[in-house]
Design an enzyme around this catalytic site. Structure first.
Site, PDB file in Angstrom:
ATOM      1  N   GLU A  79      34.733 -99.763 -20.029  1.00  0.00           N
ATOM      2  CA  GLU A  79      34.739-100.299 -18.644  1.00  0.00           C
ATOM      3  C   GLU A  79      33.294-100.630 -18.269  1.00  0.00           C
ATOM      4  OE1 GLU A  79      35.671 -97.679 -15.440  1.00  0.00           O
ATOM      5  OE2 GLU A  79      35.413 -95.860 -16.605  1.00  0.00           O
ATOM      6  N   GLU A 110      26.704-106.667 -16.187  1.00  0.00           N
ATOM      7  CA  GLU A 110      26.170-105.345 -16.562  1.00  0.00           C
ATOM      8  C   GLU A 110      26.111-105.230 -18.087  1.00  0.00           C
ATOM      9  OE1 GLU A 110      28.025-102.169 -14.348  1.00  0.00           O
ATOM     10  OE2 GLU A 110      27.635-103.144 -12.429  1.00  0.00           O
TER      11      GLU A 110
END
Length: 616
Positions: free
Chosen positions: A418, A427
């Site tokens: 995740e 990210e």
């Protein structure tokens, strides 16, 4: 009751701040007493008697004061319960030079007086449709007047334009553009009996409206003889209630019970506003609050950050469904029906994906062994404790390592992660998973997520622009922010930018991207930047998404990305906004660059990652 400075947009909580808009006040103290007796909190008082026109040319010095003494009210009342109204005769765009001259002098005199008596805000009268001089004079009056804000009174519709050929928003936009989007310039929005279409109302929802003025003539009368608003007026008020506005009632009372009945009705309307859902209650403190995206590679996340993620009711349910489907598909492969499959959770944090994978094993009846990997030494402490307390011994092995460096002895059947950011790849999920896929079985290994797509849409939000502008440097305009956008309007439907697929078998792998977009904007608007979203395919038909069209209802782990532009741009009706956006990659960092080329050509923002980048 006193008030936390009127006109500042600071919420009161359980009560709506209702005030009285006066046009003429013979006695200020009597007016304030009447306000209190009507269960109201503040008054809009004329700073000078409305018929006291002053001529400033060739006049001899007179001894009479131009307005009442500041001693008529306490300084506390002036500073918390009064908005000063500028004289209605002020006409800075008159064809007559004498009128313009007197108007400007009067404006300066009245604003200086309002500053002297510590009014938190002044209200300027509704300007003419074309008002370059008015805009210049307001802008000029900001220099040297501290924190006092100036609200421009704007009607929802022009009174002399029943066909709605011209939009008051256009006039407001010219005024705030002339004043370079000054932070102290706001709107006092006046309701009209007829309302414009819904998109015009939503447009005002993206503007700095501090006060909504409700004339008594707009109210209808119910069967009991009390004032009420129409359904459309009610829904407009509900929208502004979530924007923390004050409400001022103007005009003479038209129902028995004087002004009290209007105040009570508005409080009643406020109390029965739609209640926030559970996820909205979670999000409310973050409305229009800028957060710089996490740097999970460079920084270790804190326990409370993990806790926020783990509270998401939707995300882990969907991950569990995805692992469940993947396990069933692996079991169907020839000769594998009795196999125990190897699941590697990379970036295990405090274990929610480990738990989801073990639950999927139980629900699918397919046995698994889970490796829980994290580079954060503090998260590893929690995982090792959970292995004991949750009875994971024999099912879970905890590994403290960076996924890009780890060399396991076994190969994984499923790689679960995740690592997504608000824009999907912001990210560094692609870079991390490209490193981790070396321990995924080459032909049968499955990555969850399988792919994710980024999307952008142009937005208008005066609030977000002011939040970035307050830093007073270019660096912050070249940074992207995670933000739960509230007082904003999406100007055109989102368009997809690019997709990353895992495992990525390209040789060599190139994670740089470039995308160009042309958005059609239906009504004239002010562009303040772009919203970034993602839609991730976890496995099969299981998705998690913050894309408005495919949004995973109830999920709050991700807010959209805000991509600002330095100078807001006016976009005419049926105009185009053209955006170019790049994802740039070097050895040690990844960054975005973006540039608007229509309706005006602007600079390339964040060139070479000079203001913001994500470290590898």
């Amino acid at each position: 009751e006193s008030l936390k400075s009127v006109g500042t947009g600071q919420a009161m909580g359980d009560h709506l701040r209702v005030g009285r808009h006066y046009t003429c006040v013979p006695n200020a103290q009597a007016a304030m007493d009447a306000v209190r007796n009507s269960e109201m909190y503040f008054a809009v008082l004329p700073l000078v008697h409305p018929r006291a026109r002053r001529e400033f040319k060739n006049k001899t010095q007179r001894d009479e004061p131009f307005t009442r003494s500041d001693l008529t009210l306490s300084s506390h009342a002036w500073s918390t319960n009064v908005i000063g109204a500028l004289s209605p005769w002020i006409n800075l765009d008159s064809p007559c030079a004498r009128v313009r001259h007197d108007s400007e002098k009067a404006l300066k005199q009245e604003i200086a007086w309002a500053q002297h008596i510590s009014c938190p805000a002044v209200m300027a009268p509704t300007p003419p449709k074309s008002c370059p001089n008015f805009a210049r004079a307001l802008y000029s009056s900001f220099s040297g007047y501290g924190n006092m804000s100036i609200m421009v009174q704007m009607p929802l519709l022009w009174p002399d334009d029943p066909e709605m050929e011209t939009d008051p928003w256009e006039t407001w936009n010219k005024i705030r553009s002339a004043a370079e989007h000054h932070a102290q310039l706001a709107v006092a929005l006046e309701l009209t009996s007829d309302l414009p279409d819904q998109s015009a109302i939503e447009q005002w929802g993206a503007e700095p409206v501090r006060v909504v003025i409700v004339p008594t003539s707009v109210f209808l009368t119910n069967s009991a003889g009390f004032p009420v608003l129409s359904k459309r007026h009610q829904s407009l008020m509900h929208m502004f209630f979530t924007r923390n506005v004050d409400v001022a009632v103007s005009g003479r009372p038209r129902h028995s019970g004087d002004m009290l009945v209007y105040s009570q009705y508005l409080q009643h309307l406020y109390q029965k506003r739609p209640q926030l859902t559970e996820s909205e209650q979670f999000e409310q403190p973050y409305w229009d609050y800028l957060q710089v995206p996490l740097q999970p590679l460079a920084d270790n996340l804190e326990s409370q950050t993990y806790e926020v993620f783990e509270r998401d009711p939707i995300k882990y349910v969907n991950y569990e469904k995805a692992v469940h489907l993947a396990l069933l598909d692996l079991k169907k492969q020839p000769g594998r029906e009795n196999e125990t499959f190897c699941v590697m959770v990379v970036g295990a944090g405090r274990g929610p994906l480990v738990r989801a994978s073990l639950n999927a094993s139980v629900s699918s009846g397919v046995p698994v062994f889970v490796y829980a990997l994290d580079k954060n030494p503090n998260a590893v402490v929690t995982l090792r404790n959970m292995r004991i307390t949750e009875g994971w011994e024999g099912k879970v092995e905890v590994v403290h390592s960076d996924m890009r460096d780890w060399r396991p002895k076994v190969m994984a059947d499923i790689l679960v992660s995740e690592l997504l950011g608000s824009f999907g790849d912001n990210e560094l999920s692609p870079e991390c998973l490209d490193g981790a896929q070396t321990f995924l079985k080459p032909d049968t290994g499955i990555s969850i997520p399988v792919s994710y797509t980024s999307a952008v849409a142009p937005i208008s939000s005066s609030k977000l622009h002011q939040e970035v502008k307050a830093y007073n440097d270019v660096k912050h305009f070249e940074t992207t922010y995670v933000v739960k956008m509230h007082a904003h309007r999406v100007l055109s439907p989102p368009q997809d930018c690019w997709t990353f697929v895992h495992p990525n078998r390209d040789v060599p792998i190139d994670n740089a991207r470039y995308s160009t977009h042309k958005f059609k904007v239906d009504r004239s608007s002010c562009l303040h930047g772009f919203a970034g979203y993602f839609d991730a395919k976890l496995y099969g038909d299981v998705h998690i998404s913050i894309h408005p069209e495919t949004f995973s209802t109830g999920m709050f782990s991700w807010f959209p990305l805000f991509i600002p532009i330095r100078t807001p741009i006016y976009v005419p009706a049926d105009g185009d906004v053209e955006l170019h956006i790049w994802r740039r990659v070097e050895d040690k960092k990844v960054w975005y660059e973006w540039s608007v080329t229509e309706p005006l050509s602007g600079p390339v923002n964040n060139l070479n990652g000079r203001s913001f980048s994500i470290g590898l």
